[in-house]
Design a protein around this motif. Structure first.
Motif, PDB file in Angstrom:
ATOM      1  N   LYS A 127      63.818  -1.008  55.474  1.00 59.35           N
ATOM      2  CA  LYS A 127      64.190   0.216  56.178  1.00 59.35           C
ATOM      3  C   LYS A 127      64.691   1.243  55.176  1.00 59.35           C
ATOM      4  N   HIS A 128      64.554   2.513  55.561  1.00 60.16           N
ATOM      5  CA  HIS A 128      65.020   3.600  54.695  1.00 60.16           C
ATOM      6  C   HIS A 128      66.471   3.357  54.282  1.00 60.16           C
ATOM      7  N   ASP A 129      66.752   3.606  53.028  1.00 57.81           N
ATOM      8  CA  ASP A 129      68.087   3.386  52.465  1.00 57.81           C
ATOM      9  C   ASP A 129      68.560   4.694  51.829  1.00 57.81           C
ATOM     10  N   ASP A 130      69.645   5.238  52.351  1.00 55.94           N
ATOM     11  CA  ASP A 130      70.155   6.508  51.836  1.00 55.94           C
ATOM     12  C   ASP A 130      70.578   6.430  50.373  1.00 55.94           C
ATOM     13  N   THR A 131      70.792   5.235  49.841  1.00 54.41           N
ATOM     14  CA  THR A 131      71.185   5.117  48.433  1.00 54.41           C
ATOM     15  C   THR A 131      70.023   5.386  47.483  1.00 54.41           C
ATOM     16  N   TRP A 132      68.792   5.466  47.998  1.00 51.12           N
ATOM     17  CA  TRP A 132      67.657   5.774  47.123  1.00 51.12           C
ATOM     18  C   TRP A 132      67.840   7.128  46.453  1.00 51.12           C
ATOM     19  N   ARG A 133      68.395   8.100  47.151  1.00 54.74           N
ATOM     20  CA  ARG A 133      68.641   9.426  46.569  1.00 54.74           C
ATOM     21  C   ARG A 133      69.587   9.297  45.370  1.00 54.74           C
ATOM     22  N   GLN A 134      70.650   8.523  45.540  1.00 54.61           N
ATOM     23  CA  GLN A 134      71.615   8.321  44.452  1.00 54.61           C
ATOM     24  C   GLN A 134      70.963   7.585  43.280  1.00 54.61           C
ATOM     25  N   GLN A 135      70.146   6.584  43.578  1.00 58.88           N
ATOM     26  CA  GLN A 135      69.449   5.863  42.507  1.00 58.88           C
ATOM     27  C   GLN A 135      68.521   6.804  41.746  1.00 58.88           C
ATOM     28  N   TYR A 136      67.841   7.678  42.486  1.00 54.90           N
ATOM     29  CA  TYR A 136      66.993   8.666  41.813  1.00 54.90           C
ATOM     30  C   TYR A 136      67.842   9.538  40.886  1.00 54.90           C
ATOM     31  N   GLU A 137      68.950  10.035  41.378  1.00 49.75           N
ATOM     32  CA  GLU A 137      69.794  10.911  40.566  1.00 49.75           C
ATOM     33  C   GLU A 137      70.286  10.205  39.307  1.00 49.75           C
ATOM     34  N   GLU A 138      70.600   8.915  39.422  1.00 49.67           N
ATOM     35  CA  GLU A 138      71.033   8.143  38.254  1.00 49.67           C
ATOM     36  C   GLU A 138      69.925   8.041  37.216  1.00 49.67           C
ATOM     37  N   VAL A 139      68.717   7.692  37.651  1.00 53.10           N
ATOM     38  CA  VAL A 139      67.623   7.537  36.694  1.00 53.10           C
ATOM     39  C   VAL A 139      67.180   8.902  36.172  1.00 53.10           C
ATOM     40  N   GLU A 140      67.248   9.938  36.991  1.00 51.85           N
ATOM     41  CA  GLU A 140      66.914  11.285  36.519  1.00 51.85           C
ATOM     42  C   GLU A 140      67.842  11.678  35.363  1.00 51.85           C
ATOM     43  N   GLU A 141      69.129  11.448  35.540  1.00 52.10           N
ATOM     44  CA  GLU A 141      70.103  11.762  34.492  1.00 52.10           C
ATOM     45  C   GLU A 141      69.785  10.986  33.210  1.00 52.10           C
ATOM     46  N   HIS A 142      69.442   9.713  33.360  1.00 55.34           N
ATOM     47  CA  HIS A 142      69.088   8.868  32.218  1.00 55.34           C
ATOM     48  C   HIS A 142      67.830   9.401  31.527  1.00 55.34           C
ATOM     49  N   LEU A 143      66.829   9.804  32.316  1.00 54.32           N
ATOM     50  CA  LEU A 143      65.584  10.332  31.754  1.00 54.32           C
ATOM     51  C   LEU A 143      65.807  11.661  31.045  1.00 54.32           C
ATOM     52  N   VAL A 144      66.630  12.523  31.613  1.00 56.63           N
ATOM     53  CA  VAL A 144      66.944  13.808  30.974  1.00 56.63           C
ATOM     54  C   VAL A 144      67.551  13.554  29.601  1.00 56.63           C
ATOM     55  N   GLU A 145      68.469  12.586  29.544  1.00 57.90           N
ATOM     56  CA  GLU A 145      69.105  12.250  28.264  1.00 57.90           C
ATOM     57  C   GLU A 145      68.096  11.659  27.280  1.00 57.90           C
ATOM     58  N   LEU A 146      67.298  10.692  27.747  1.00 59.47           N
ATOM     59  CA  LEU A 146      66.329  10.042  26.868  1.00 59.47           C
ATOM     60  C   LEU A 146      65.260  11.002  26.359  1.00 59.47           C
ATOM     61  N   LEU A 147      64.870  11.945  27.194  1.00 58.68           N
ATOM     62  CA  LEU A 147      63.755  12.830  26.865  1.00 58.68           C
ATOM     63  C   LEU A 147      64.209  14.246  26.511  1.00 58.68           C
ATOM     64  N   SER A 148      65.453  14.382  26.109  1.00 64.41           N
ATOM     65  CA  SER A 148      65.996  15.710  25.808  1.00 64.41           C
ATOM     66  C   SER A 148      65.244  16.418  24.684  1.00 64.41           C
ATOM     67  N   ASP A 149      64.574  15.660  23.815  1.00 66.04           N
ATOM     68  CA  ASP A 149      63.816  16.261  22.720  1.00 66.04           C
ATOM     69  C   ASP A 149      62.336  16.426  23.049  1.00 66.04           C
ATOM     70  N   ARG A 150      61.949  16.224  24.274  1.00 63.12           N
ATOM     71  CA  ARG A 150      60.561  16.374  24.725  1.00 63.12           C
ATOM     72  C   ARG A 150      60.466  17.613  25.610  1.00 63.12           C
ATOM     73  N   SER A 151      59.267  18.103  25.803  1.00 59.43           N
ATOM     74  CA  SER A 151      59.038  19.289  26.637  1.00 59.43           C
ATOM     75  C   SER A 151      58.833  18.878  28.089  1.00 59.43           C
ATOM     76  N   VAL A 152      59.911  18.472  28.733  1.00 65.83           N
ATOM     77  CA  VAL A 152      59.865  18.076  30.139  1.00 65.83           C
ATOM     78  C   VAL A 152      59.892  19.343  30.986  1.00 65.83           C
ATOM     79  N   GLU A 153      58.888  19.487  31.838  1.00 65.76           N
ATOM     80  CA  GLU A 153      58.807  20.656  32.718  1.00 65.76           C
ATOM     81  C   GLU A 153      59.535  20.412  34.042  1.00 65.76           C
ATOM     82  N   ARG A 154      59.427  19.174  34.563  1.00 64.67           N
ATOM     83  CA  ARG A 154      60.049  18.874  35.857  1.00 64.67           C
ATOM     84  C   ARG A 154      60.168  17.370  36.005  1.00 64.67           C
TER      85      ARG A 154
END
Length: 188
Positions: free
Chosen positions: A23-50
């Protein structure tokens, strides 16, 4: 001690990592935000558009695999390749490399799924049909319920065959995406 993932056959991997819906789990949004933050940090030297939350966990109220899908759009092929290398060196596992589309995962272990599991899809900017599909389902709850019903029907039939499960959804996804691209022309 079990086999390493890299030593397993496709059938062994499908057995260890079956299709399962919850069933839909509202914590998926939070998990996305956590991994997004991690990806932004890991890829800070890359040309990430979105960076975007995609897949069924990004659709309000429907059943989904308990795996958060993330799409990272990069500006050039070279950036995509370098980003893939960087993620692999940071613990992500390559799932597929089709040149202009690279998929990696995090949370697959030789003992099965970890508590949090992610699929990261690296793409060139503009290769983003998933955003249109997501937005259309969120704006059209009846279509989202139809998609959910299709997935629930296919779940047990293809529980241990991810490729067949995905293929069986393709016609529906392509039809909805075409409608979404018309309705949301120029959005992305």
């Amino acid at each position: 001690m079990g086999k390493e993932l890299s030593d397993m056959t496709l059938e062994e991997l499908w057995e260890l990592f079956p299709i399962f819906l919850v069933k839909h789990d509202d914590t998926w949004r939070q998990q996305y935000e956590e991994v997004e933050e991690h990806l932004v940090e890991l890829l800070s030297d890359r040309s990430v558009e979105r960076i975007s939350h995609i897949g069924s966990t990004a659709v309000d109220g429907i059943w989904a695999k308990d795996i958060v899908d993330v799409m990272v759009e990069l500006s050039t092929q070279a950036e995509l390749e370098k980003a893939a290398e960087k993620l692999e060196h940071s613990g992500f596992t390559m799932m597929s490399d089709e040149g202009e589309r690279v998929s990696l995962n995090l949370g697959y272990t030789k003992d099965g799924f970890a508590e949090k599991v992610y699929h990261v899809h690296l793409r060139l900017v503009g290769d983003n049909d998933e955003l249109y599909f997501r937005d259309y389902l969120n704006a059209h709850p009846q279509t989202a319920r139809e998609y959910e019903a299709l997935k629930l029907r296919l779940w047990k039939e293809f529980e241990h065959d991810r490729n067949a499960y995905t293929e069986a959804k393709t016609e529906f996804i392509q039809g909805v995406t075409a409608q979404a691209r018309q309705e949301y022309a120029g959005r992305y």
